[in-house]
Write a protein that holds these residues in place. Structure first.
Motif, PDB file in Angstrom:
ATOM      1  N   GLU A 228     -32.680  42.613  45.993  1.00 10.50           N
ATOM      2  CA  GLU A 228     -31.251  42.651  46.309  1.00 10.50           C
ATOM      3  C   GLU A 228     -30.714  41.248  46.551  1.00 10.50           C
ATOM      4  O   GLU A 228     -29.603  40.913  46.125  1.00 10.50           O
ATOM      5  CB  GLU A 228     -31.006  43.531  47.531  1.00 10.50           C
ATOM      6  CG  GLU A 228     -31.177  45.017  47.236  1.00 10.50           C
ATOM      7  CD  GLU A 228     -30.959  45.886  48.466  1.00 10.50           C
ATOM      8  OE1 GLU A 228     -30.983  45.327  49.599  1.00 10.50           O
ATOM      9  OE2 GLU A 228     -30.778  47.115  48.306  1.00 10.50           O
ATOM     10  N   ALA A 229     -31.498  40.403  47.233  1.00  9.54           N
ATOM     11  CA  ALA A 229     -31.062  39.030  47.500  1.00  9.54           C
ATOM     12  C   ALA A 229     -30.903  38.243  46.205  1.00  9.54           C
ATOM     13  O   ALA A 229     -29.921  37.518  46.012  1.00  9.54           O
ATOM     14  CB  ALA A 229     -32.064  38.329  48.415  1.00  9.54           C
ATOM     15  N   ILE A 230     -31.863  38.400  45.296  1.00 10.29           N
ATOM     16  CA  ILE A 230     -31.812  37.656  44.032  1.00 10.29           C
ATOM     17  C   ILE A 230     -30.659  38.128  43.164  1.00 10.29           C
ATOM     18  O   ILE A 230     -29.919  37.326  42.584  1.00 10.29           O
ATOM     19  CB  ILE A 230     -33.149  37.802  43.276  1.00 10.29           C
ATOM     20  CG1 ILE A 230     -34.221  36.917  43.937  1.00 10.29           C
ATOM     21  CG2 ILE A 230     -33.009  37.418  41.818  1.00 10.29           C
ATOM     22  CD1 ILE A 230     -33.947  35.427  43.867  1.00 10.29           C
ATOM     23  N   THR A 231     -30.474  39.432  43.039  1.00  8.82           N
ATOM     24  CA  THR A 231     -29.397  39.938  42.187  1.00  8.82           C
ATOM     25  C   THR A 231     -28.028  39.582  42.759  1.00  8.82           C
ATOM     26  O   THR A 231     -27.079  39.334  42.014  1.00  8.82           O
ATOM     27  CB  THR A 231     -29.515  41.462  42.008  1.00  8.82           C
ATOM     28  OG1 THR A 231     -29.599  42.091  43.292  1.00  8.82           O
ATOM     29  CG2 THR A 231     -30.770  41.824  41.222  1.00  8.82           C
ATOM     30  N   GLN A 232     -27.923  39.516  44.073  1.00 12.79           N
ATOM     31  CA  GLN A 232     -26.655  39.143  44.706  1.00 12.79           C
ATOM     32  C   GLN A 232     -26.373  37.655  44.536  1.00 12.79           C
ATOM     33  O   GLN A 232     -25.226  37.251  44.342  1.00 12.79           O
ATOM     34  CB  GLN A 232     -26.696  39.501  46.195  1.00 12.79           C
ATOM     35  CG  GLN A 232     -25.374  39.303  46.915  1.00 12.79           C
ATOM     36  CD  GLN A 232     -25.455  39.721  48.370  1.00 12.79           C
ATOM     37  OE1 GLN A 232     -26.262  39.209  49.130  1.00 12.79           O
ATOM     38  NE2 GLN A 232     -24.613  40.679  48.747  1.00 12.79           N
ATOM     39  N   ALA A 233     -27.429  36.841  44.602  1.00 11.05           N
ATOM     40  CA  ALA A 233     -27.252  35.390  44.514  1.00 11.05           C
ATOM     41  C   ALA A 233     -27.069  34.916  43.079  1.00 11.05           C
ATOM     42  O   ALA A 233     -26.547  33.827  42.854  1.00 11.05           O
ATOM     43  CB  ALA A 233     -28.448  34.681  45.137  1.00 11.05           C
ATOM     44  N   ALA A 234     -27.504  35.713  42.118  1.00 12.01           N
ATOM     45  CA  ALA A 234     -27.450  35.288  40.714  1.00 12.01           C
ATOM     46  C   ALA A 234     -26.721  36.338  39.886  1.00 12.01           C
ATOM     47  O   ALA A 234     -27.287  36.909  38.939  1.00 12.01           O
ATOM     48  CB  ALA A 234     -28.854  35.051  40.191  1.00 12.01           C
ATOM     49  N   VAL A 235     -25.489  36.596  40.239  1.00 15.25           N
ATOM     50  CA  VAL A 235     -24.685  37.592  39.531  1.00 15.25           C
ATOM     51  C   VAL A 235     -24.556  37.193  38.062  1.00 15.25           C
ATOM     52  O   VAL A 235     -24.273  36.042  37.733  1.00 15.25           O
ATOM     53  CB  VAL A 235     -23.291  37.718  40.172  1.00 15.25           C
ATOM     54  CG1 VAL A 235     -22.431  38.694  39.391  1.00 15.25           C
ATOM     55  CG2 VAL A 235     -23.416  38.156  41.627  1.00 15.25           C
ATOM     56  N   GLY A 236     -24.792  38.146  37.174  1.00 14.85           N
ATOM     57  CA  GLY A 236     -24.673  37.877  35.747  1.00 14.85           C
ATOM     58  C   GLY A 236     -25.986  37.547  35.076  1.00 14.85           C
ATOM     59  O   GLY A 236     -26.059  37.497  33.846  1.00 14.85           O
TER      60      GLY A 236
ATOM     61  N   ALA B 232     -37.952  37.302  27.948  1.00 17.73           N
ATOM     62  CA  ALA B 232     -36.958  36.465  28.625  1.00 17.73           C
ATOM     63  C   ALA B 232     -36.010  35.782  27.653  1.00 17.73           C
ATOM     64  O   ALA B 232     -36.397  35.379  26.556  1.00 17.73           O
ATOM     65  CB  ALA B 232     -37.664  35.421  29.476  1.00 17.73           C
ATOM     66  N   LYS B 233     -34.761  35.649  28.112  1.00 17.29           N
ATOM     67  CA  LYS B 233     -33.723  34.950  27.350  1.00 17.29           C
ATOM     68  C   LYS B 233     -33.072  33.912  28.261  1.00 17.29           C
ATOM     69  O   LYS B 233     -33.132  34.024  29.495  1.00 17.29           O
ATOM     70  CB  LYS B 233     -32.665  35.944  26.871  1.00 17.29           C
ATOM     71  CG  LYS B 233     -33.208  37.072  25.999  1.00 17.29           C
ATOM     72  CD  LYS B 233     -32.115  38.095  25.703  1.00 17.29           C
ATOM     73  CE  LYS B 233     -32.663  39.265  24.891  1.00 17.29           C
ATOM     74  NZ  LYS B 233     -31.622  40.310  24.653  1.00 17.29           N
ATOM     75  N   PRO B 234     -32.450  32.886  27.696  1.00 18.17           N
ATOM     76  CA  PRO B 234     -31.764  31.898  28.535  1.00 18.17           C
ATOM     77  C   PRO B 234     -30.795  32.565  29.510  1.00 18.17           C
ATOM     78  O   PRO B 234     -30.062  33.484  29.148  1.00 18.17           O
ATOM     79  CB  PRO B 234     -31.024  31.034  27.511  1.00 18.17           C
ATOM     80  CG  PRO B 234     -31.863  31.131  26.271  1.00 18.17           C
ATOM     81  CD  PRO B 234     -32.374  32.542  26.255  1.00 18.17           C
ATOM     82  N   GLY B 235     -30.837  32.127  30.755  1.00 20.29           N
ATOM     83  CA  GLY B 235     -30.002  32.708  31.799  1.00 20.29           C
ATOM     84  C   GLY B 235     -30.711  33.730  32.648  1.00 20.29           C
ATOM     85  O   GLY B 235     -30.203  34.136  33.700  1.00 20.29           O
ATOM     86  N   ASP B 236     -31.913  34.167  32.215  1.00 23.60           N
ATOM     87  CA  ASP B 236     -32.669  35.164  32.967  1.00 23.60           C
ATOM     88  C   ASP B 236     -33.377  34.530  34.167  1.00 23.60           C
ATOM     89  O   ASP B 236     -33.637  33.322  34.202  1.00 23.60           O
ATOM     90  CB  ASP B 236     -33.723  35.830  32.078  1.00 23.60           C
ATOM     91  CG  ASP B 236     -33.117  36.773  31.047  1.00 23.60           C
ATOM     92  OD1 ASP B 236     -31.910  37.053  31.140  1.00 23.60           O
ATOM     93  OD2 ASP B 236     -33.860  37.221  30.153  1.00 23.60           O
ATOM     94  N   LEU B 237     -33.728  35.379  35.117  1.00 24.17           N
ATOM     95  CA  LEU B 237     -34.589  35.010  36.244  1.00 24.17           C
ATOM     96  C   LEU B 237     -35.874  35.812  36.139  1.00 24.17           C
ATOM     97  O   LEU B 237     -35.830  37.035  35.958  1.00 24.17           O
ATOM     98  CB  LEU B 237     -33.914  35.323  37.579  1.00 24.17           C
ATOM     99  CG  LEU B 237     -32.692  34.497  37.980  1.00 24.17           C
ATOM    100  CD1 LEU B 237     -32.043  35.105  39.226  1.00 24.17           C
ATOM    101  CD2 LEU B 237     -33.093  33.072  38.269  1.00 24.17           C
TER     102      LEU B 237
END
Length: 466
Positions: free
Chosen positions: A350-358, A439-444
């Protein structure tokens, strides 16, 4: 020869079995800094082992009776060391004292003002926050943490100040050995199923820990977590104990009014003694913000000015394996997480998805322990459904023997039932190639688990760069 000041006589020349472990290495480091002649053994070379050698410790690789020096004064062990370990057997044959890790740590806290941080989740982060903040304020605390701050071997330090901050491990009930002036309980959940059969046993164990707080001391405990609230109801009226609750709950003594995400940081506003106080937490996620509030309450209980401590808490920028950025390659960021319990997994995702929207979040998850997977495998799979896609490895056994019928398939099936995009990959060496294909550019990419999955981060980055 008498032991150096601050060293118990039996630990003047200690031998640590498994000296490279998170808890063991910290105690060894503090003893070395105090002047003890430290020796030990570990299964393999590591950066932590080298850091201990840099402090003057003698470290053998592999376990053998001959590793035990003729003049050793004690053998230090953890609960993970089996009775048939040759060094432990040699110590018993020679009649040497065998000291559990927690007893060694308790001895090091003698003549200090101990602050012990307990809870099912968040212990390492909260202990680290306190160590960093108190050091920033020039209080020079001693500390023993279950993870490295910024370099191998940075999990412990002998300081000249009177405060000793320690992570208190409930997994084997070893936190019953400590007698803190301030105890922190972040949360109370059922885990460590090989040692606890029920929530009643967990609550009883935490109640014993709270009962060890020194008379006139303080318990800092979450007002939000159901298990913590139950514990509070059991202990709040104890004579000689001050209880301070913290959290978002309206009845919290130290109430959190707001947690505002600011990218990879958070701004936290609390109500303390009728006054609002706002400070920055330099890591993302609501759970880390609440850990910082617990640290604030604990420091204030020791007499540290609240405003100074709140500012100093902003100096904490993370601990290794707690949402640690490992690097970026090909437009893909790779982050490492120690989360291995469903609650921790959910909080970090949840922390990662909230901090890296998109950004898409891809998880490489390695289950830890057969017993934990048997009891919580379904919940682990449900947590993984928060990711856009995940790769699940085989179970990391650590100290356990396999349990018939318990495999990663339990997690994979539950994740798929929850709608997750899951790839099963039993071959750890194949993971970098698998991730590179996803993985694609922009992914975490988040490597997650308490085992050796952490080693995959650099390998994934290397494959992404190729």
């Amino acid at each position: 020869m008498a032991p150096a000041p601050g060293i118990p006589a039996t630990m003047d020349r200690p031998h640590f079995v498994g000296i490279g472990g998170a808890g063991m290495s910290g105690i060894a480091k503090i003893l070395a800094q105090r002047g003890a002649r430290v020796a030990g053994s570990d299964a393999r070379e590591s950066a932590t082992v080298q850091a201990l050698r840099d402090f003057g410790a003698t470290v053998h690789i592999g376990h053998a009776a001959g590793n035990l020096a003729p003049d050793a004064t004690a053998v230090i062990v953890s609960s993970a060391i089996r009775e048939d370990n040759p060094e432990l057997a040699a110590a018993r044959e020679r009649g040497l004292p065998v000291v559990h890790r927690s007893d060694a740590l308790a001895a090091l806290m003698t003549d200090t003002r101990p602050l012990a941080v307990a809870g099912t989740h968040g212990k390492t982060t909260t202990t680290s926050m306190l160590a960093v903040a108190l050091s920033t304020l020039g209080l020079d605390p001693s500390y023993a943490i279950g993870g490295d701050l910024d370099a191998p071997g940075s999990n412990a330090r002998h300081g000249a100040g009177e405060i000793f901050v320690a992570e208190a491990d409930e997994s084997d009930r070893s936190f019953h050995r400590y007698a803190p002036e301030v105890a922190v309980v972040l949360n109370v959940e059922l885990d460590h199923h090989a040692n606890y059969a029920s929530m009643d046993e967990i609550h009883d164990s935490f109640e014993v820990f709270v009962g060890r707080v020194r008379r006139g001391g303080t318990l800092v405990i979450s007002a939000d977590h159901p298990g913590a609230r139950e514990l509070t109801s059991r202990v709040r009226d104890r004579d000689g104990l001050t209880t301070v609750t913290y959290g978002l709950a309206e009845d919290a003594d130290l109430r959190v009014l707001a947690i505002t995400p600011r990218g990879l940081t958070s701004e936290v506003t609390v109500l303390l003694d009728g006054r609002e106080l706002t400070f920055t937490v330099s890591v993302p996620g609501r759970h880390y913000a609440l850990n910082a509030v617990a640290a604030l309450a604990a420091g204030v209980a020791l007499g540290v000015p609240a405003a100074d401590l709140a500012t100093a808490l902003g100096s904490y920028t993370g601990v290794k394996r707690r949402l640690q950025l490992k690097g970026e390659a090909g437009g893909v960021q790779v982050i490492d997480s120690y989360a291995h319990h469903p609650t921790e997994m959910t909080a970090d995702l949840e922390a990662i998805t909230q901090a890296a929207v998109g950004s898409r979040v891809l998880v490489v998850f390695q289950p830890h322990l057969y017993s934990r997977t048997r009891e919580l495998g379904v919940e682990m799979g449900q947590a993984l459904a928060l990711a856009d896609a995940c790769v699940v490895l085989d179970i990391y056994p650590a100290r356990e023997d396999p349990i018939p019928g318990v495999t990663s398939a339990m997690i994979i099936d539950a994740a798929r039932d929850a709608g997750a995009d899951v790839t099963a990959e039993p071959d750890k060496d194949a993971v970098p190639e698998v991730v590179c294909g996803m993985a694609k550019p922009g992914d975490l990419v988040l490597t997650m688990g308490a085992g050796d999955v952490t080693e995959l981060g650099p390998r994934i980055l290397a494959r992404l760069e190729s």
